[in-house]
Design an enzyme around this catalytic site. Structure first.
Site, PDB file in Angstrom:
ATOM      1  N   GLU A 250     -15.830  56.234  70.506  1.00 21.03           N
ATOM      2  CA  GLU A 250     -15.198  55.067  71.370  1.00 21.03           C
ATOM      3  C   GLU A 250     -14.379  54.244  70.461  1.00 21.03           C
ATOM      4  O   GLU A 250     -14.616  54.126  69.254  1.00 21.03           O
ATOM      5  CB  GLU A 250     -16.469  54.279  71.967  1.00 21.03           C
ATOM      6  CG  GLU A 250     -15.951  53.216  72.884  1.00 21.03           C
ATOM      7  CD  GLU A 250     -17.106  52.565  73.546  1.00 21.03           C
ATOM      8  OE1 GLU A 250     -17.575  52.809  74.629  1.00 21.03           O
ATOM      9  OE2 GLU A 250     -17.716  51.642  72.791  1.00 21.03           O
ATOM     10  N   HIS A 292     -17.632  47.876  76.499  1.00 21.37           N
ATOM     11  CA  HIS A 292     -18.773  47.482  75.400  1.00 21.37           C
ATOM     12  C   HIS A 292     -18.397  46.457  74.357  1.00 21.37           C
ATOM     13  O   HIS A 292     -17.141  46.266  74.093  1.00 21.37           O
ATOM     14  CB  HIS A 292     -19.190  48.916  74.602  1.00 21.37           C
ATOM     15  CG  HIS A 292     -19.811  49.878  75.462  1.00 21.37           C
ATOM     16  ND1 HIS A 292     -19.493  51.155  75.395  1.00 21.37           N
ATOM     17  CD2 HIS A 292     -20.581  49.908  76.650  1.00 21.37           C
ATOM     18  CE1 HIS A 292     -20.271  51.820  76.050  1.00 21.37           C
ATOM     19  NE2 HIS A 292     -20.942  51.095  77.092  1.00 21.37           N
TER      20      HIS A 292
END
Ligand code: ACO
Ligand code: LMR
Length: 626
Positions: A250, A292
């Site tokens: 990510e 996130h």
């Protein structure tokens, strides 16, 4: 960038609970669930069943705000009891084999639940589901976990799954999705990602393009995860059952460079298909955070593009885009099969988890005859209904106790004169002094120190032919004699011949010289307000004859009520239906209703008398109004 030391450390966790250090779970692993997450537990047990586990994967629930108890769950078609403990320490003493804690504690109490687990040597793996655990606390917990050789997964994670062996909490969604993604039996792929949502997507992708998942972990999207992508890849690297690695990185953070280093140093030798999401971040002019907490590039090296490039260079199989990811997984798998490195895992049929009855019923998949039928009231709608009438209407129309009784007993709303008559019957039967059987028994029971219900019930149980229980009998006997066309004298003779007292005739203290005013009130009301009163008229003729023999053989209050009620019912409904009610024995209920008030009064009266005199200071004050 140096690769971080993988947790669990070899030294401290080797062969923990009989498992090699690279395995966190197997098909005997049992966990504690921290907090009452009954849906998550049931999902775990459903997974256990489709995976043909012999024992449930949840040994106990820790409910710190509750008490020690048992909670019912399904294990396949059977019901099982899972213990619930207030204290984790206590649970651990009872379940020494448990080595996993799945903590559903809130972000505030999650660190404390982890520390409790640290204190228990047997707990090797701890999963923290909560989002928003303070980063400073996570750093402390991570350091402590390393020191103790424990594995932390999360925070902010759905958990993970070892196919056919152990599933953490809600990972992989509903059971049909699990079976469709072949997670009920092990395959050859080790998967790790940050995102839980994308890992569910990836499990499906892996099922369709390989022989299936061996294990998948979502490490969670926080800045300081308890374990890293690298930690889990290293476990898979060591695990001979894992033949290929699939990873989703990510944007943000530098964890992926540890993987780059490991590829370069050949500490990762198994083929790794990896994609770092967030390549679209460059389309934005400012830094973008992708859901996130850690998904934000803090510098060029943290961008998805930079990471994908470095990974490719180091030897990872990097797709051109996320769309190409499945294709790369598929070709890598096929190569391994061709090279004889993967022997495709056999397909295993998953047993069907029985559908919950309530769900099946809702979906119209099952039907079952009801055990009983109810037609008088209904509380399923927004408002309680008495018959067709919502409770608010009952009050708006002010239908009174007589109206309510007519709906609940006779399934229709009687006209005003009839509901008033019902109320009068209850009023006149409310009490007849302390000497009658029911009141007497209630008084004795109260004075014996019993509670309200016991005292009233003891009085109620005396209701019978010699006290208050002749209403139905009188209605039956008099209406039958009238219907058969007997004369009053013929009726009296018939009863005498049978040796049976005429119900509703006679009183111990009342007589024609000492008439019962209650009888006068009821009979006069009936004569004045009922359309016709043929049975009452017949009864009054009978009374003339009986009282000519003995002055106390009057039409008594039970008799008067029963007989007038029979006349009223026949006015308001077909004769057949009215007779049915009388034969059901409904009418003694009027005496029960009325006399409850009186018995309750006697109970309170005796209680008051039994109390020591209570004197309070206001007694000494004279209150005057101007
Ligand atoms: N029909 C015909 N004869 C009667 C009736 C009757 N209903 N009641 C009493 N008798 C006769 C008895 O046969 C007896 O005759 P005998 O002396 O020739 O043998 C005589 O009257 C006295 O009978 P007891 O049972 O001693 O009468 P008592 O006054 O003690 O009882 C009672 C009163 C219990 C109400 C009685 O009349 C009776 O059983 N009535 C029928 C049941 C009834 O209506 N109960 C409700 C009472 S009212 C209330 O509870 C609110
Ligand atoms: C009553 O109403 O309780 C009385 O009439 C009954 C009785 O036994 O006197």
């Amino acid at each position: 960038m140096p690769a971080k030391k993988a947790a669990p450390s070899k030294k401290t966790n080797k062969k923990a609970n009989g498992k090699p250090d690279y395995e966190l779970f197997d098909n005997k692993t049992q966990a504690f669930i921290y907090n009452m997450q009954v849906n998550a537990v049931q999902r775990m047990l459903d997974f256990d069943f489709v995976s043909r586990r012999e024992t449930p994967s949840v040994a106990a629930i820790i409910n710190p705000t509750g008490r020690d108890t048992l909670q019912k769950f399904f294990f396949g078609p059977k019901e099982i009891l899972v213990p619930v403990f207030k204290s984790m320490e206590h649970a651990a003493k009872k379940h020494k084999n448990v080595d996993v804690l799945i903590s559903f504690a809130s972000f505030r109490s999650a660190p404390q639940s982890v520390e409790e687990a640290f204190a228990l040597k047997q707990i090797k793996t701890i999963i923290i589901i909560a989002e928003g655990v303070p980063e400073r606390r996570m750093k402390e917990l991570n350091a402590k976990a390393k020191e103790l050789g424990r594995v932390l997964i999360g925070p902010a994670t759905v958990g993970g799954i070892q196919a056919g062996a152990f599933k953490i909490a809600n990972t992989a969604g509903p059971i049909d999705n699990i079976v469709e993604s072949k997670l009920h039996r092990p395959g050859s792929v080790g998967f790790v990602s940050k995102s839980g949502g994308l890992s569910n997507e990836a499990y499906n992708m892996i099922a369709r393009n390989t022989d299936g998942l061996y294990e998948g972990i979502a490490i969670g999207g926080d800045m300081y995860p308890g374990s890293t992508l690298m930690d889990h890849l290293m476990r898979y690297e060591k695990n001979p059952k894992v033949k290929m690695l699939v990873c989703l990185g990510e944007v943000g953070g530098l964890d992926e460079y540890n993987i780059v280093d490991a590829l370069k140093k050949k500490t990762i030798k198994k083929p790794l298909v990896m994609w770092v999401t967030g390549t679209c971040a460059k389309a934005f002019t400012t830094d973008v955070q992708f859901g996130h907490a850690g998904a934000k590039a803090g510098g060029d090296a943290e961008t998805a593009d930079a990471k994908n490039k470095a990974l490719k260079k180091a030897g990872a199989i990097v797709p051109n885009s996320f769309d190409d990811y499945a294709e790369k997984i598929n070709t890598t798998y096929k190569k391994l099969v061709k090279a004889g490195k993967i022997k495709p895992a056999p397909e295993v049929e998953a047993p069907t988890v029985p559908m919950d009855y309530a769900k099946a019923l809702k979906e119209g998949l099952v039907r079952k005859p009801a055990n009983f039928i109810s037609t008088i009231s209904d509380d399923r709608a927004e408002e309680l209904m008495y018959g067709d009438m919502p409770i608010s209407e009952v009050f708006k129309k002010d239908i009174g106790i007589g109206g309510v009784l007519s709906i609940l007993w006779f399934k229709r709303q009687f006209p005003k004169y009839a509901s008033k008559f019902i109320e009068m019957t209850i009023m006149v039967t409310a009490d007849h002094g302390p000497a009658v059987s029911g009141a007497h028994n209630t008084i004795v029971t109260t004075r014996a120190g019993k509670d309200l219900i016991s005292s009233i019930v003891s009085g109620m149980l005396t209701i019978g032919p010699r006290f208050g229980g002749a209403i139905d009998g009188a209605a039956q006997m008099f209406s039958s004699a009238y219907d058969r066309g007997l004369t009053p004298q013929e009726f009296i003779n018939e009863m005498k011949k049978k040796g049976v007292n005429i119900q509703g005739i006679g009183h111990r203290v009342k007589s024609i010289h000492n008439p019962d005013m209650r009888v006068t009130i009821i009979s006069q009301y009936a004569k004045k307000n009922f359309k016709k009163t043929p049975i009452l008229d017949f009864a009054l003729e009978v009374e003339k004859i009986t009282t000519s023999k003995r002055d106390n053989l009057i039409l008594n209050v039970d008799g008067c009520i029963g007989i007038c009620f029979a006349d009223m019912l026949r006015n308001e409904m077909p004769k057949k239906e009215a007779d049915e009610y009388i034969h059901m024995g409904a009418l003694n209920g009027l005496f029960i209703l009325g006399r409850t008030m009186g018995m309750m009064g006697h109970y309170l009266d005796q209680k008051r008398l039994m109390q020591p005199l209570y004197r309070h200071p206001w007694d000494d004050i004279v209150y005057l109004k101007e």
